[in-house]
Write an enzyme that holds these catalytic residues in place. Structure first.
Site, PDB file in Angstrom:
ATOM      1  N   CYS A   7       0.867  -1.184   0.000  1.00 32.65           N
ATOM      2  CA  CYS A   7       0.000   0.000   0.000  1.00 32.65           C
ATOM      3  C   CYS A   7       0.900   1.228   0.000  1.00 32.65           C
ATOM      4  CB  CYS A   7      -0.998  -0.024   1.162  1.00 32.65           C
ATOM      5  SG  CYS A   7      -0.262   0.042   2.808  1.00 32.65           S
ATOM      6  N   ARG A  13      -3.373  -0.646   5.404  1.00 35.08           N
ATOM      7  CA  ARG A  13      -3.969  -1.703   4.595  1.00 35.08           C
ATOM      8  C   ARG A  13      -3.045  -2.910   4.405  1.00 35.08           C
ATOM      9  NH1 ARG A  13      -5.261   2.297  -0.171  1.00 35.08           N
ATOM     10  NH2 ARG A  13      -3.296   3.087   0.671  1.00 35.08           N
ATOM     11  N   ASP A 123      -8.192   3.985   1.222  1.00 38.95           N
ATOM     12  CA  ASP A 123      -7.202   4.382   2.220  1.00 38.95           C
ATOM     13  C   ASP A 123      -7.935   4.926   3.450  1.00 38.95           C
ATOM     14  OD1 ASP A 123      -5.256   5.588   3.710  1.00 38.95           O
ATOM     15  OD2 ASP A 123      -4.357   6.670   2.032  1.00 38.95           O
TER      16      ASP A 123
HETATM   17  P1  4NP Z   1      -1.788   2.842   4.129  1.00 40.86           P
HETATM   18  O1  4NP Z   1      -2.405   4.191   4.698  1.00 40.86           O
HETATM   19  O2  4NP Z   1      -1.255   3.160   2.733  1.00 40.86           O
HETATM   20  O3  4NP Z   1      -2.959   1.915   4.078  1.00 40.86           O
HETATM   21  O4  4NP Z   1      -0.716   2.407   5.078  1.00 40.86           O
HETATM   22  C1  4NP Z   1      -1.693   5.400   4.751  1.00 40.86           C
HETATM   23  C2  4NP Z   1      -0.854   5.645   5.797  1.00 40.86           C
HETATM   24  C3  4NP Z   1      -0.187   6.846   5.875  1.00 40.86           C
HETATM   25  C4  4NP Z   1      -0.374   7.803   4.899  1.00 40.86           C
HETATM   26  C5  4NP Z   1      -1.201   7.548   3.843  1.00 40.86           C
HETATM   27  C6  4NP Z   1      -1.876   6.340   3.755  1.00 40.86           C
HETATM   28  N1  4NP Z   1       0.284   9.040   4.993  1.00 40.86           N
HETATM   29  O5  4NP Z   1       0.044   9.904   4.146  1.00 40.86           O
HETATM   30  O6  4NP Z   1       1.088   9.255   5.923  1.00 40.86           O
END
Ligand code: 4NP
Length: 153
Positions: A7, A13, A123
């Site tokens: 991800c 995720r 997300d």
């Molecule tokens: P992930 O979610 O891709 O599912 O781990 C996110 C975690 C952090 C960020 C964006 C999406 N961020 O912008 O810090």
């Protein structure tokens, strides 16, 4: 078989996808290794987001041991399948692919459930608690579908 879940941050995720699939593989005693990574190195070294950890634990899945790491080009050689959560992840990973074989390893995880639709696991990072449960449900179903799809092959 080696499967990598990818991800953006590798704190919501993909660590859940890793934890869910790893649990199922262990229960079914399958020869599948699972890992996860993020296309961004922004959270490298961090544990999963506490909201994702708590949602996972509510359903009996422990992901607190996982630490975020960035996706690297060598992952194309190290893994047989690279599952992405959304189009942004897909484009970021495909940009790093060196060969057609690399590109063919990259798949949308929800295509296991909804073939060829390229649907996104949303997300949850900037949303509310409901987002985390939705992610849990989608990834629980998608990992079940993956295991039943490879059984049929
Ligand atoms: P992930 O979610 O891709 O599912 O781990 C996110 C975690 C952090 C960020 C964006 C999406 N961020 O912008 O810090």
């Amino acid at each position: 078989m080696k499967v990598l879940m990818v991800c953006l941050g590798n704190i919501c995720r993909s660590p859940l996808a890793e934890g869910l699939l790893a649990n199922k593989v262990r229960l079914k005693e399958l020869d599948i290794e699972v890992d996860s990574a993020g296309t961004s190195g922004h959270h490298a070294g961090d544990p999963p987001d506490y909201r994702m950890q708590e949602t996972a634990l509510q359903f009996g899945v422990s992901i607190n041991h996982i630490r975020s790491r960035q996706f690297v080009i060598d992952d194309f050689d190290a893994f047989d399948l690279i599952f992405v959560m959304d189009t942004q992840n897909y484009n970021n990973v495909i940009e790093m692919a060196q060969t057609q074989e690399d590109r063919e390893k990259v798949k949308f995880i929800l295509n296991e459930l909804y073939p060829r639709q390229n649907r996104a696991v949303p997300d949850p990072y900037y949303g509310g608690e409901q987002g985390f449960e939705k992610v849990y449900q989608l990834l629980d179903e998608a990992t079940d579908a993956f295991l039943s799809n490879i059984k049929e092959q």
